[in-house]
Design an enzyme around this catalytic site. Structure first.
Site, PDB file in Angstrom:
ATOM      1  N   LYS A  73       0.807  -1.230   0.000  1.00 41.03           N
ATOM      2  CA  LYS A  73       0.000   0.000   0.000  1.00 41.03           C
ATOM      3  C   LYS A  73       0.842   1.284   0.000  1.00 41.03           C
ATOM      4  O   LYS A  73       0.403   2.312  -0.515  1.00 41.03           O
ATOM      5  CB  LYS A  73      -0.948   0.013   1.200  1.00 41.03           C
ATOM      6  N   ASP A 110      -9.947   2.690   1.985  1.00 37.19           N
ATOM      7  CA  ASP A 110     -10.041   2.161   3.359  1.00 37.19           C
ATOM      8  C   ASP A 110     -10.485   3.283   4.300  1.00 37.19           C
ATOM      9  O   ASP A 110     -11.272   3.064   5.221  1.00 37.19           O
ATOM     10  CB  ASP A 110      -8.683   1.631   3.842  1.00 37.19           C
TER      11      ASP A 110
HETATM   12  P1  NAD Z   1      -0.646  -4.882  10.406  1.00 40.08           P
HETATM   13  O1  NAD Z   1       0.216  -6.039  10.753  1.00 40.08           O
HETATM   14  O2  NAD Z   1      -0.225  -3.929   9.357  1.00 40.08           O
HETATM   15  O3  NAD Z   1      -0.916  -4.009  11.729  1.00 40.08           O
HETATM   16  C1  NAD Z   1      -1.332  -4.571  12.950  1.00 40.08           C
HETATM   17  C2  NAD Z   1      -0.823  -3.672  14.061  1.00 40.08           C
HETATM   18  O4  NAD Z   1      -1.354  -4.144  15.284  1.00 40.08           O
HETATM   19  C3  NAD Z   1       0.707  -3.682  14.203  1.00 40.08           C
HETATM   20  O5  NAD Z   1       1.168  -2.353  14.258  1.00 40.08           O
HETATM   21  C4  NAD Z   1       0.946  -4.447  15.509  1.00 40.08           C
HETATM   22  O6  NAD Z   1       2.091  -4.003  16.186  1.00 40.08           O
HETATM   23  C5  NAD Z   1      -0.315  -4.137  16.266  1.00 40.08           C
HETATM   24  N1  NAD Z   1      -0.684  -5.127  17.278  1.00 40.08           N
HETATM   25  C6  NAD Z   1      -0.766  -6.469  17.122  1.00 40.08           C
HETATM   26  N2  NAD Z   1      -1.195  -7.040  18.268  1.00 40.08           N
HETATM   27  C7  NAD Z   1      -1.389  -6.030  19.160  1.00 40.08           C
HETATM   28  C8  NAD Z   1      -1.846  -5.982  20.503  1.00 40.08           C
HETATM   29  N3  NAD Z   1      -2.205  -7.095  21.174  1.00 40.08           N
HETATM   30  N4  NAD Z   1      -1.929  -4.769  21.101  1.00 40.08           N
HETATM   31  C9  NAD Z   1      -1.590  -3.652  20.442  1.00 40.08           C
HETATM   32  N5  NAD Z   1      -1.149  -3.637  19.158  1.00 40.08           N
HETATM   33  C10 NAD Z   1      -1.055  -4.816  18.531  1.00 40.08           C
HETATM   34  O7  NAD Z   1      -2.064  -5.531  10.068  1.00 40.08           O
HETATM   35  P2  NAD Z   1      -3.266  -4.804   9.297  1.00 40.08           P
HETATM   36  O8  NAD Z   1      -3.095  -4.963   7.839  1.00 40.08           O
HETATM   37  O9  NAD Z   1      -3.406  -3.432   9.857  1.00 40.08           O
HETATM   38  O10 NAD Z   1      -4.494  -5.719   9.709  1.00 40.08           O
HETATM   39  C11 NAD Z   1      -5.008  -5.705  11.017  1.00 40.08           C
HETATM   40  C12 NAD Z   1      -6.384  -6.369  11.004  1.00 40.08           C
HETATM   41  O11 NAD Z   1      -7.275  -5.580  10.226  1.00 40.08           O
HETATM   42  C13 NAD Z   1      -6.402  -7.760  10.355  1.00 40.08           C
HETATM   43  O12 NAD Z   1      -7.262  -8.596  11.085  1.00 40.08           O
HETATM   44  C14 NAD Z   1      -6.984  -7.506   8.982  1.00 40.08           C
HETATM   45  O13 NAD Z   1      -7.673  -8.641   8.468  1.00 40.08           O
HETATM   46  C15 NAD Z   1      -7.964  -6.395   9.308  1.00 40.08           C
HETATM   47  N6  NAD Z   1      -8.318  -5.553   8.164  1.00 40.08           N
HETATM   48  C16 NAD Z   1      -9.638  -5.294   7.966  1.00 40.08           C
HETATM   49  C17 NAD Z   1     -10.028  -4.498   6.923  1.00 40.08           C
HETATM   50  C18 NAD Z   1     -11.485  -4.248   6.691  1.00 40.08           C
HETATM   51  O14 NAD Z   1     -11.828  -3.761   5.602  1.00 40.08           O
HETATM   52  N7  NAD Z   1     -12.353  -4.526   7.649  1.00 40.08           N
HETATM   53  C19 NAD Z   1      -9.066  -3.926   6.065  1.00 40.08           C
HETATM   54  C20 NAD Z   1      -7.718  -4.189   6.314  1.00 40.08           C
HETATM   55  C21 NAD Z   1      -7.358  -5.002   7.367  1.00 40.08           C
END
Ligand code: NAD
Length: 284
Positions: A73, A110
């Site tokens: 992205k 998004d």
């Molecule tokens: P990512 O890995 O880019 O980011 C996740 C973040 O969460 C990281 O910065 C990590 O350090 C942090 N993190 C993880 N566990 C944690 C905890 N217990 N406490 C605090 N911080 C924590 O992942 P992403 O791409 O941002 O995806 C995250 C979630 O969002 C996934 O489940 C993905 O499927 C979902 N998502 C949903 C949509 C939607 O349209 N609904 C779109 C994109 C992603």
């Protein structure tokens, strides 16, 4: 009017994505034959491919548009001819429109998708103080969307404190409504959640591979609203526990469906039907 659409999603491990079906069904409903391919770099035949090669190939093959997901992205921005101001501000593109001359323009649906899902699902929710957990790919979009929704105090926690600080700084520097964003450590999370009006989970916690909740829900009051971006499953433990306390909740389908609605409109120039898109999303 567009006579047909050739679209794709470039990302890693995207074979289960529901986005192709949403676009193909919506295109068919508008009498626009639509083919939407996943271009998954985890498949063996693409293991050596670079993003530049994939984007160039899509342009040469006549694709009309692409969605871009993890891990591209941010990387895709430098490869585009033009970037919409919102996407440029948050430094993340998830939608690329390719015109008939092969010119590319990047957008971020998004952000608009989360905002639209929030307005629809949590209309009238109090927005003076909100805690957001997670400042990764989805979290950046959520943070900027919350700022655009007029959140007063946005408190961001992430296991990677620098990531939370970076997002908070970027929001403060660019917010047009003066959102006061700041990062906190995980040791401060429960205290902040106890006094916030709303909680947003933007971490993967709640997915099958990451069970549990990202925050102790016993600190929520029944007036607290809780949103989750995880959509697999839709009913996360966080939302189930919050609902049991009487909290208003918003699941991850709002963001997932609305990002596709906004992308379809960019690709086709046609208004997508939100109800139909949602039904397709839920039909898996
Ligand atoms: P990512 O890995 O880019 O980011 C996740 C973040 O969460 C990281 O910065 C990590 O350090 C942090 N993190 C993880 N566990 C944690 C905890 N217990 N406490 C605090 N911080 C924590 O992942 P992403 O791409 O941002 O995806 C995250 C979630 O969002 C996934 O489940 C993905 O499927 C979902 N998502 C949903 C949509 C939607 O349209 N609904 C779109 C994109 C992603």
């Amino acid at each position: 009017m567009t006579s047909s659409l050739l679209l794709g999603l470039i990302g890693d491990g995207i074979s289960a994505s529901r986005t192709p079906r949403m676009h193909e069904n919506e295109g068919a409903a508008h009498s626009i034959p639509t083919i939407y391919r996943t271009i998954d770099i985890s498949s063996p035949h693409l293991a050596e491919a670079t993003l530049t090669e994939l984007l160039t190939a899509a342009i040469r093959l006549g694709f009309d548009g692409l969605n871009i997901t993890h891990p591209f992205k941010q990387k895709v921005i430098g490869l585009l001819d033009e970037v919409d101001p919102v996407a440029a501000r948050i430094n993340s593109v998830n939608t690329v429109v390719i015109d008939s001359a092969g010119r590319t323009t990047g957008y971020n649906t998004d952000v608009t998708g989360f905002a639209a899902g929030f307005r629809a699902g949590l209309h009238g929710a109090a927005t003076e103080a909100v805690v957001q957990i997670g400042a990764g790919g989805a979290g950046r979009a959520v943070g900027f969307a919350l700022a655009e929704l007029g959140i007063g105090d946005l408190i961001i926690a992430d296991t990677d404190v620098q990531r939370a600080e970076g997002l908070a700084t970027d929001i403060v520097e660019t917010s047009s409504v003066g959102t006061r964003a700041r990062a906190i450590g995980l040791d401060e999370l429960e205290g902040a959640a106890a006094s916030a009006q709303g909680i947003v989970n933007a971490t993967p916690v709640g997915m099958k591979a990451y069970p549990g909740t990202p925050v102790d829900t016993s600190v929520f009051g029944s007036e607290t609203w809780v949103a989750d971006v995880v959509y697999f499953p839709l009913e996360t433990q966080l939302l189930a526990e919050a609902r049991a306390k009487g909290c208003r909740t918003l699941d991850g389908s709002g963001m997932a469906v609305n990002q596709a609605i906004d992308a379809f409109e960019l690709f086709s120039g046609q208004k997508a039907d939100p109800q139909r898109m949602r039904e397709t999303f839920l039909s898996f």
